[in-house]
Write an enzyme that holds these catalytic residues in place. Structure first.
Site, PDB file in Angstrom:
ATOM      1  N   LYS A 109       0.833  -1.215   0.000  1.00 27.00           N
ATOM      2  CA  LYS A 109       0.000   0.000   0.000  1.00 27.00           C
ATOM      3  C   LYS A 109       0.865   1.261   0.000  1.00 27.00           C
ATOM      4  O   LYS A 109       0.547   2.238  -0.691  1.00 27.00           O
ATOM      5  CB  LYS A 109      -0.926  -0.048   1.213  1.00 27.00           C
ATOM      6  CG  LYS A 109      -1.954   1.070   1.320  1.00 27.00           C
ATOM      7  CD  LYS A 109      -3.204   0.628   2.076  1.00 27.00           C
ATOM      8  CE  LYS A 109      -2.943  -0.226   3.290  1.00 27.00           C
ATOM      9  NZ  LYS A 109      -2.394   0.507   4.453  1.00 27.00           N
ATOM     10  N   ASP A 124      -9.966  -4.125  10.850  1.00 26.80           N
ATOM     11  CA  ASP A 124      -9.232  -4.039  12.116  1.00 26.80           C
ATOM     12  C   ASP A 124      -9.962  -3.092  13.069  1.00 26.80           C
ATOM     13  O   ASP A 124     -10.345  -1.988  12.678  1.00 26.80           O
ATOM     14  CB  ASP A 124      -7.811  -3.501  11.887  1.00 26.80           C
ATOM     15  CG  ASP A 124      -6.957  -4.429  11.034  1.00 26.80           C
ATOM     16  OD1 ASP A 124      -7.338  -5.605  10.897  1.00 26.80           O
ATOM     17  OD2 ASP A 124      -5.925  -3.963  10.513  1.00 26.80           O
ATOM     18  N   GLU A 161      -8.802  -1.380  15.572  1.00 25.81           N
ATOM     19  CA  GLU A 161      -8.067  -0.160  15.902  1.00 25.81           C
ATOM     20  C   GLU A 161      -8.114   0.894  14.798  1.00 25.81           C
ATOM     21  O   GLU A 161      -7.822   2.070  15.039  1.00 25.81           O
ATOM     22  CB  GLU A 161      -6.607  -0.494  16.247  1.00 25.81           C
ATOM     23  CG  GLU A 161      -5.853  -1.229  15.172  1.00 25.81           C
ATOM     24  CD  GLU A 161      -5.850  -2.739  15.372  1.00 25.81           C
ATOM     25  OE1 GLU A 161      -4.829  -3.354  15.044  1.00 25.81           O
ATOM     26  OE2 GLU A 161      -6.866  -3.283  15.852  1.00 25.81           O
ATOM     27  N   LYS A 221     -10.213 -15.223  -7.974  1.00 28.13           N
ATOM     28  CA  LYS A 221     -11.285 -15.260  -6.995  1.00 28.13           C
ATOM     29  C   LYS A 221     -11.588 -13.841  -6.513  1.00 28.13           C
ATOM     30  O   LYS A 221     -10.710 -13.158  -5.978  1.00 28.13           O
ATOM     31  CB  LYS A 221     -10.891 -16.157  -5.810  1.00 28.13           C
ATOM     32  CG  LYS A 221     -10.814 -17.628  -6.165  1.00 28.13           C
ATOM     33  CD  LYS A 221     -12.160 -18.161  -6.664  1.00 28.13           C
ATOM     34  CE  LYS A 221     -12.079 -19.639  -7.028  1.00 28.13           C
ATOM     35  NZ  LYS A 221     -13.394 -20.131  -7.537  1.00 28.13           N
ATOM     36  N   PRO A 267     -12.948 -12.351  -1.898  1.00 28.06           N
ATOM     37  CA  PRO A 267     -12.267 -11.575  -0.858  1.00 28.06           C
ATOM     38  C   PRO A 267     -12.410 -10.067  -1.068  1.00 28.06           C
ATOM     39  O   PRO A 267     -12.628  -9.321  -0.104  1.00 28.06           O
ATOM     40  CB  PRO A 267     -10.808 -12.020  -0.986  1.00 28.06           C
ATOM     41  CG  PRO A 267     -10.879 -13.390  -1.561  1.00 28.06           C
ATOM     42  CD  PRO A 267     -12.034 -13.342  -2.504  1.00 28.06           C
ATOM     43  N   LYS A 305     -16.377  -7.873 -13.584  1.00 29.00           N
ATOM     44  CA  LYS A 305     -17.181  -8.522 -12.543  1.00 29.00           C
ATOM     45  C   LYS A 305     -17.013  -7.799 -11.215  1.00 29.00           C
ATOM     46  O   LYS A 305     -18.000  -7.528 -10.499  1.00 29.00           O
ATOM     47  CB  LYS A 305     -16.752  -9.988 -12.421  1.00 29.00           C
ATOM     48  CG  LYS A 305     -17.493 -10.761 -11.327  1.00 29.00           C
ATOM     49  CD  LYS A 305     -16.982 -12.190 -11.254  1.00 29.00           C
ATOM     50  CE  LYS A 305     -17.653 -12.975 -10.135  1.00 29.00           C
ATOM     51  NZ  LYS A 305     -17.106 -14.363 -10.041  1.00 29.00           N
ATOM     52  N   GLY A 309      22.317   0.912  14.944  1.00 31.10           N
ATOM     53  CA  GLY A 309      21.717  -0.094  15.813  1.00 31.10           C
ATOM     54  C   GLY A 309      21.862   0.322  17.264  1.00 31.10           C
ATOM     55  O   GLY A 309      22.551   1.299  17.580  1.00 31.10           O
ATOM     56  N   CYS A 321      26.387   5.718  11.869  1.00 29.59           N
ATOM     57  CA  CYS A 321      25.961   5.867  13.259  1.00 29.59           C
ATOM     58  C   CYS A 321      26.747   4.896  14.152  1.00 29.59           C
ATOM     59  O   CYS A 321      27.903   5.126  14.449  1.00 29.59           O
ATOM     60  CB  CYS A 321      24.448   5.681  13.362  1.00 29.59           C
ATOM     61  SG  CYS A 321      23.745   6.286  14.909  1.00 29.59           S
ATOM     62  N   HIS A 326      22.722   9.671   9.453  1.00 26.93           N
ATOM     63  CA  HIS A 326      22.139   8.630   8.600  1.00 26.93           C
ATOM     64  C   HIS A 326      21.939   9.169   7.188  1.00 26.93           C
ATOM     65  O   HIS A 326      20.864   9.685   6.852  1.00 26.93           O
ATOM     66  CB  HIS A 326      20.802   8.164   9.184  1.00 26.93           C
ATOM     67  CG  HIS A 326      20.920   7.368  10.437  1.00 26.93           C
ATOM     68  ND1 HIS A 326      21.001   5.993  10.438  1.00 26.93           N
ATOM     69  CD2 HIS A 326      21.011   7.755  11.738  1.00 26.93           C
ATOM     70  CE1 HIS A 326      21.119   5.558  11.686  1.00 26.93           C
ATOM     71  NE2 HIS A 326      21.124   6.616  12.496  1.00 26.93           N
ATOM     72  N   GLU A 331      21.364   7.664   4.535  1.00 27.74           N
ATOM     73  CA  GLU A 331      20.359   6.924   3.764  1.00 27.74           C
ATOM     74  C   GLU A 331      19.011   7.626   3.704  1.00 27.74           C
ATOM     75  O   GLU A 331      18.236   7.443   2.757  1.00 27.74           O
ATOM     76  CB  GLU A 331      20.183   5.509   4.332  1.00 27.74           C
ATOM     77  CG  GLU A 331      19.566   5.411   5.721  1.00 27.74           C
ATOM     78  CD  GLU A 331      20.584   5.461   6.852  1.00 27.74           C
ATOM     79  OE1 GLU A 331      20.251   4.994   7.958  1.00 27.74           O
ATOM     80  OE2 GLU A 331      21.692   5.964   6.629  1.00 27.74           O
TER      81      GLU A 331
END
Length: 546
Positions: A18, A147, A149, A187, A190, A223, A352, A379, A513, A515
């Site tokens: 998404k 969902d 929430e 199908k 769903p 459909k 990290g 980092c 960072h 990136e």
């Protein structure tokens, strides 16, 4: 011009892409000379993802203004030119805490505080604030329809069609249409049930984007349109593509952007996707390939390093080189040794937290330094490079970080608040209960002349984004610099930002960072130079072998 709102929901299953789809659609609309932004609504109760484990949530993307946000905002910035901010990511935790603060202050004048209207009104206010000044805002609702929430967010976006008029709101629903190979058919049930769930709360989707592992047939799309009460041309087939930038051409070829512009009555030129066409063509015709080893402790879940992975690929694009990333668990290096590092053209140690796997990163850094392999430490990776150099070159055997060894005798890396001036604490203070300080967001760094990084960036001043609690201790640097480590970039208050080793072909560590500033169109100077250096090392190694 009044802002137009596109709300993107997901159905049937999670992990359908998404975020990438929303970003791709935004890029097409931007290519039609529209001013576009994107917002992510996350239903979890955390204030932000800053305290969520990377194993659960993936990476935390940091915006220029220092917000810790969902990794989807990284997709947004890589696909459109609009920079994200703290207003582009909204969580249930933020909304509930804001409403409760108002209730404690008495802002609601004694009223009973409820989900409707107080929570939904707060959500709508944030969306409208984020949309100000843009032609179109795409609002992605996290999670899957159904969902529990997510219900306050769905109710809020339903109300917005009434508040703003239906003509300025559009609902796009991304759904799964599975193909059953044994039956040789798609199908649609769903998708029908997912749309029915939306209808039950008052939202009629205007567009359905159908995810499948192969193109959804015209008959199947007709459909779906009939059962879901939308136009045939508003049912879009979205298959798996490689590279992901082909999603733009897949959506544009089915006239989704044309349909949106007609819906909102926008008189704008056709999308100019020439930049993206160049990227796809470049990726399809590489001149060579290199293998980069990424040594970290979250490698079993690559989403934890999503922006680093993307930045490496962007560096490859700029050099017309395919980058193969070998994910290496630093704890495995502790067990099996440097054999895991053989045949690499470059080694990268990303950011990290915590002491787990640190010995493996130290071994990897030493191996890169001694064997003249291009090294990029980000980092934590920069801090590891300093500690390794201090121990094995400068002869300071007990050099360490207080993060790993709180009572170490030579604290080369320490908590930010323990060694900077009081007036700077406010700048880095983060209102959390973890650690007390966090340095976040884009900050200035001054590079020194006659350094490799100065040549790479081709400027004296750079701005990069940070996310860390520990800094290099300036008071203990002298013997390390005398041993040959160069501090080539510092912040305004003299904190170490970039290091390099003079007698190494390409060994760079940065506290920030980079990136987060890399995009497929422009890449990033450090990653572009790193991949180029790795390619040179690989060529020279092959010559030596032959």
């Amino acid at each position: 011009m009044q802002t137009n709102y596109i709300f993107v929901t997901g159905g049937v299953a999670s992990s359908l892409g998404k975020g990438i789809t929303t970003a791709s659609l935004a890029a097409i609309l931007e290519a039609r000379n529209l001013k576009v932004t994107i917002m992510k609504l996350d239903p979890y109760i955390n204030i932000d993802p800053g305290t969520i484990s990377p194993m659960q949530h993936g990476e935390v993307f940091v915006t220029e203004d220092g917000a810790e946000t969902d990794l989807d905002l990284g997709h947004y910035e890589r696909f459109i030119r609009t920079k994200m901010s703290k207003y582009n990511n909204l969580t249930s935790g933020q909304i509930y805490s804001e409403v409760l603060r108002k209730e404690r202050r008495g802002d609601y004048l004694g009223a009973t505080v409820q989900v409707i209207p107080h929570i939904t009104n707060a959500i709508k206010e944030r969306i409208i604030k984020c949309a100000k000044g843009y032609d179109i805002i795409l609002v992605e609702i996290g999670g899957t329809v159904g969902d529990i929430e997510s219900l306050p967010f769905l109710e809020a976006i339903r109300q917005m069609a009434v508040d703003l008029s239906r003509r300025h709101t559009m609902y796009i629903h991304l759904t799964l249409v599975p193909y059953i190979a044994a039956a040789r058919e798609f199908k649609t049930k769903p998708t029908q049930h997912s749309v029915k769930e939306l209808l039950s709360i008052g939202i009629q989707p205007d567009v359905l984007i159908c995810r499948s592992n192969q193109a959804v047939s015209i008959n199947t799309r007709a459909k779906i349109a009939s059962f879901c009460n939308i136009l045939d041309k508003a049912v879009i087939s979205l298959i798996d593509v490689n590279p992901i930038y082909n999603i733009l051409f897949l959506l544009e070829s089915q006239n989704l952007d044309k349909y949106i512009c007609q819906y909102f009555k926008l008189q704008v030129p056709l999308a100019n996707l020439s930049e993206w066409k160049k990227i796809v063509d470049t990726e399809a015709k590489p001149i060579d390939k290199v293998t980069i080893g990424m040594v970290g402790k979250y490698v079993e879940l690559p989403d934890a390093y999503k922006s680093v992975i993307e930045a490496l690929q962007h560096g490859g694009l700029k050099n017309r080189i395919t980058v193969n990333i070998k994910f290496i668990d630093s704890r495995e290096i502790e067990r099996k040794g440097v054999e895991l590092l053989k045949s690499l053209a470059g080694i990268l140690v990303p950011g990290g937290f915590g002491s787990s796997g640190i010995e493996g990163t130290l071994i990897s850094t030493k191996y890169a330094r001694e064997n003249k392999i291009p090294y990029l430490g980000i980092c934590l990776g920069m801090q590891i490079a300093l500690i390794e150099y201090a121990r094995n070159v400068a002869g300071i055997k007990n050099a360490d970080s207080t993060e790993f060894s709180p009572d170490c005798k030579y604290p080369l890396v320490v908590l930010t608040s323990s060694h900077i001036l009081n007036e700077d604490k406010k700048q880095y203070h983060n209102e959390t209960y973890l650690g007390g300080t966090m340095r976040l967001g884009s900050q200035q760094c001054k590079l020194i002349p006659n350094s490799l990084v100065r040549k790479i960036y081709n400027t004296d001043i750079i701005f990069e984004r940070h996310r860390h609690r520990y800094e290099v201790n300036n008071f203990l640097l002298k013997p390390i610099e005398e041993a040959g480590m160069r501090i080539v970039g510092r912040s305004n208050n003299r904190l170490v930002e970039i290091i390099e080793i003079s007698d190494h072909p390409w060994f760079i560590g940065c506290q920030f960072h980079p990136e987060f500033n890399s995009t497929p169109r422009y890449g990033h100077p450090l990653f572009t130079a790193f991949i180029k250096a790795a390619h040179e090392y690989q060529k020279n190694s092959q010559k030596s072998f032959t």
